[in-house]
Design a protein around this motif. Structure first.
Motif, PDB file in Angstrom:
ATOM      1  N   THR A 171       0.835  -1.204   0.000  1.00 52.35           N
ATOM      2  CA  THR A 171       0.000   0.000   0.000  1.00 52.35           C
ATOM      3  C   THR A 171       0.868   1.251   0.000  1.00 52.35           C
ATOM      4  O   THR A 171       1.815   1.367   0.776  1.00 52.35           O
ATOM      5  N   ILE A 172       0.537   2.200  -0.886  1.00 50.70           N
ATOM      6  CA  ILE A 172       1.239   3.478  -0.862  1.00 50.70           C
ATOM      7  C   ILE A 172       0.378   4.567  -0.248  1.00 50.70           C
ATOM      8  O   ILE A 172       0.871   5.544   0.303  1.00 50.70           O
ATOM      9  N   SER A 173      -0.941   4.405  -0.301  1.00 50.46           N
ATOM     10  CA  SER A 173      -1.827   5.428   0.264  1.00 50.46           C
ATOM     11  C   SER A 173      -3.250   4.893   0.378  1.00 50.46           C
ATOM     12  O   SER A 173      -3.676   4.064  -0.431  1.00 50.46           O
ATOM     13  N   ILE A 174      -3.964   5.369   1.379  1.00 50.78           N
ATOM     14  CA  ILE A 174      -5.404   5.141   1.507  1.00 50.78           C
ATOM     15  C   ILE A 174      -6.018   6.509   1.754  1.00 50.78           C
ATOM     16  O   ILE A 174      -5.888   7.088   2.834  1.00 50.78           O
ATOM     17  N   GLN A 175      -6.635   7.062   0.714  1.00 48.00           N
ATOM     18  CA  GLN A 175      -7.208   8.393   0.825  1.00 48.00           C
ATOM     19  C   GLN A 175      -8.198   8.637  -0.307  1.00 48.00           C
ATOM     20  O   GLN A 175      -8.303   7.846  -1.241  1.00 48.00           O
ATOM     21  N   ALA A 183     -11.701   0.676  -4.650  1.00 47.94           N
ATOM     22  CA  ALA A 183     -12.377   1.213  -3.468  1.00 47.94           C
ATOM     23  C   ALA A 183     -11.900   0.424  -2.244  1.00 47.94           C
ATOM     24  O   ALA A 183     -11.221  -0.600  -2.362  1.00 47.94           O
ATOM     25  N   VAL A 184     -12.260   0.908  -1.078  1.00 51.40           N
ATOM     26  CA  VAL A 184     -11.885   0.271   0.183  1.00 51.40           C
ATOM     27  C   VAL A 184     -13.095  -0.462   0.750  1.00 51.40           C
ATOM     28  O   VAL A 184     -14.226   0.026   0.664  1.00 51.40           O
ATOM     29  N   MET A 185     -12.856  -1.624   1.325  1.00 49.92           N
ATOM     30  CA  MET A 185     -13.937  -2.390   1.940  1.00 49.92           C
ATOM     31  C   MET A 185     -14.093  -1.996   3.411  1.00 49.92           C
ATOM     32  O   MET A 185     -13.096  -1.839   4.131  1.00 49.92           O
ATOM     33  N   TYR A 186     -15.346  -1.828   3.824  1.00 45.91           N
ATOM     34  CA  TYR A 186     -15.659  -1.503   5.218  1.00 45.91           C
ATOM     35  C   TYR A 186     -16.631  -2.529   5.804  1.00 45.91           C
ATOM     36  O   TYR A 186     -17.453  -3.115   5.075  1.00 45.91           O
ATOM     37  N   GLN A 219      -7.864   2.518  -1.971  1.00 48.99           N
ATOM     38  CA  GLN A 219      -6.586   1.940  -1.548  1.00 48.99           C
ATOM     39  C   GLN A 219      -5.724   1.870  -2.795  1.00 48.99           C
ATOM     40  O   GLN A 219      -6.111   1.317  -3.815  1.00 48.99           O
ATOM     41  N   ILE A 220      -4.538   2.493  -2.708  1.00 45.88           N
ATOM     42  CA  ILE A 220      -3.686   2.719  -3.875  1.00 45.88           C
ATOM     43  C   ILE A 220      -2.340   2.028  -3.668  1.00 45.88           C
ATOM     44  O   ILE A 220      -1.781   2.048  -2.560  1.00 45.88           O
ATOM     45  N   VAL A 221      -1.800   1.455  -4.744  1.00 49.66           N
ATOM     46  CA  VAL A 221      -0.455   0.897  -4.710  1.00 49.66           C
ATOM     47  C   VAL A 221       0.306   1.422  -5.927  1.00 49.66           C
ATOM     48  O   VAL A 221      -0.272   1.979  -6.856  1.00 49.66           O
ATOM     49  N   GLY A 222       1.628   1.254  -5.901  1.00 55.51           N
ATOM     50  CA  GLY A 222       2.437   1.623  -7.061  1.00 55.51           C
ATOM     51  C   GLY A 222       3.368   2.794  -6.824  1.00 55.51           C
ATOM     52  O   GLY A 222       3.877   3.006  -5.724  1.00 55.51           O
ATOM     53  N   GLY A 223       3.595   3.595  -7.869  1.00 54.58           N
ATOM     54  CA  GLY A 223       4.597   4.653  -7.833  1.00 54.58           C
ATOM     55  C   GLY A 223       4.208   5.866  -7.012  1.00 54.58           C
ATOM     56  O   GLY A 223       3.033   6.163  -6.818  1.00 54.58           O
ATOM     57  N   ASN A 224       5.241   6.596  -6.574  1.00 52.41           N
ATOM     58  CA  ASN A 224       5.001   7.752  -5.700  1.00 52.41           C
ATOM     59  C   ASN A 224       4.711   9.039  -6.464  1.00 52.41           C
ATOM     60  O   ASN A 224       4.670  10.124  -5.870  1.00 52.41           O
ATOM     61  N   ALA A 225       4.451   8.948  -7.776  1.00 48.16           N
ATOM     62  CA  ALA A 225       3.977  10.116  -8.519  1.00 48.16           C
ATOM     63  C   ALA A 225       2.466  10.292  -8.343  1.00 48.16           C
ATOM     64  O   ALA A 225       1.895  11.264  -8.857  1.00 48.16           O
ATOM     65  N   LYS A 240       3.395  -4.812   3.236  1.00 49.19           N
ATOM     66  CA  LYS A 240       2.367  -4.012   3.910  1.00 49.19           C
ATOM     67  C   LYS A 240       1.089  -3.948   3.084  1.00 49.19           C
ATOM     68  O   LYS A 240       0.960  -3.148   2.165  1.00 49.19           O
ATOM     69  N   GLY A 241       0.133  -4.819   3.396  1.00 55.17           N
ATOM     70  CA  GLY A 241      -1.178  -4.777   2.729  1.00 55.17           C
ATOM     71  C   GLY A 241      -1.072  -4.879   1.224  1.00 55.17           C
ATOM     72  O   GLY A 241      -0.454  -5.787   0.677  1.00 55.17           O
ATOM     73  N   GLY A 242      -1.699  -3.934   0.531  1.00 54.58           N
ATOM     74  CA  GLY A 242      -1.582  -3.859  -0.920  1.00 54.58           C
ATOM     75  C   GLY A 242      -2.386  -4.900  -1.665  1.00 54.58           C
ATOM     76  O   GLY A 242      -3.436  -5.351  -1.212  1.00 54.58           O
ATOM     77  N   MET A 243      -1.854  -5.320  -2.824  1.00 58.96           N
ATOM     78  CA  MET A 243      -2.564  -6.259  -3.675  1.00 58.96           C
ATOM     79  C   MET A 243      -1.581  -7.021  -4.548  1.00 58.96           C
ATOM     80  O   MET A 243      -0.400  -6.681  -4.627  1.00 58.96           O
TER      81      MET A 243
END
Length: 348
Positions: free
Chosen positions: A24-28, A82-85, A46-52, A115-118
């Motif tokens: 995971t790179i970010s959840i926002q 999307a994120v699961m709740y 929930q986002i993964v990948g590059g920091n751009a 760390k999490g991710g996919m």
């Protein structure tokens, strides 16, 4: 010489299949494809990948990133869903944690520390052969989506066999896919599956709905895809995501009435599952891999020299982006972020 012939000559007839982890790179609440420039976007991703990764992303993303949370160091693409709740009987919500694929640890062992991710796939005709098809890497600036947060019927879900769920009996369970969230507790959680189309019109990097420039021939799972139509003649790699959601942590909170308690971050049921893809491989790295005969770890992993360069889980986990949206997305929430335009309150 036609544009299509040039594209075909640039591709490869081989049997490559990539499978790799991204932490995971970010959840926002950002979505540079569907809601570019909007801060915040409508629902949590929930986002993964590059920091751009940012609210707006144009041009060659592969030349902008300085680190990536993906195992392959030349992949600065961004992948998100999307994120699961979990929705409690009292009406509050809590984000479902993610866990990594049990087969994709830092050294390819069964001891994941990502760390999490996919898990991300790039596959050809099937796992064994491309037949006589040329598999073309995506060009810089390419993007696409699959599924829709507005979908709310079983007919829609049945018509999109690439969007499915697996109720995990163990961390290695595969197959037995459903069109909706499992209706009973799953011992090892729920795997959300997103298969993207693999036929491109050969001209447009995007389209108004982010889907019309692509055409899907998927038959579900990793079954051999059908032939591309003349409207979308260029065969590209089929991108797929697998996200492992640890719903087991809520097994003792299952509603007494038996109702399925999980929702996506847009307050949607399982039929509205969707995913976004923004290409960002550096240079010709993806095309080199597609032109090879590598399979999974043999494409490159710690301890295995392959056509692609890799990094450790520790290095993947270090890559990060700044949160542009300051709000709570975890803990017990009275409401899902972005779903009501009133001040948020939190419980616990």
């Amino acid at each position: 010489m036609s544009r299509l012939v040039l594209l075909l000559q640039a591709g490869g007839i081989a049997s490559a299949a990539l499978r790799f982890a991204c932490s995971t790179i970010s959840i926002q609440r950002l979505d540079p494809i569907v809601e570019p420039g909007r801060i915040p976007s409508g629902h949590v991703h929930q986002i993964v990948g590059g920091n751009a990764f940012n609210a707006t992303m144009e041009g060659d993303i592969g030349e902008r990133g300085t680190c990536t949370t993906c195992a392959y160091t030349e992949d600065f693409s961004n992948y998100w869903t999307a994120v699961m709740y979990f929705r409690h009987e009292n009406g509050s919500y809590k984000r479902v944690p993610q866990y990594p694929n049990a087969q994709l640890g830092s050294d390819g062992s069964d001891a994941p520390d990502i760390k999490g991710g996919m898990t991300v796939y790039y596959t050809s005709k099937d796992f064994n052969s491309n037949g006589n098809q040329f598999i073309r890497a995506f060009p810089p600036g390419f993007r696409m989506t699959v599924g829709s947060p507005t979908a709310n019927t079983v007919d829609y879900a049945r018509g999109h066999p690439g969007l499915r769920y697996t109720c995990l009996q163990t961390v290695l369970t595969r197959g037995s896919e459903t069109t909706e969230f499992p209706t009973k507790p799953c011992p090892a959680g729920i795997m959300a599956i997103h298969h993207f189309p693999a036929c491109w019109d050969g001209k447009n990097l995007d389209s108004p709905n982010h889907q019309d420039h692509m055409y899907t021939t998927t038959k579900g799972g990793f079954a051999e895809a059908g032939a591309c139509p003349t409207s979308h003649p260029v065969r590209v790699a089929q991108v797929a995501y697998e996200t492992m959601w640890d719903t087991s942590v809520f097994k003792d909170m299952w509603p007494k009435n038996g109702k399925q308690p999980f929702v996506w971050s847009f307050e949607g049921n399982g039929y509205g599952t969707h995913a976004d893809y923004l290409f960002g491989w550096k240079g010709d790295s993806l095309q080199r891999a597609l032109n090879s005969t590598c399979m999974f770890h043999r494409c490159g992993s710690p301890g295995v020299q392959g056509v692609l360069k890799t990094q450790t889980a520790e290095e993947m986990n270090k890559c990060a982006v700044r949160n542009l949206v300051v709000e709570q997305t975890d803990g017990w929430l009275v409401e899902l972020p972005g779903q009501k335009m009133v001040p948020m309150r939190f419980r616990g």
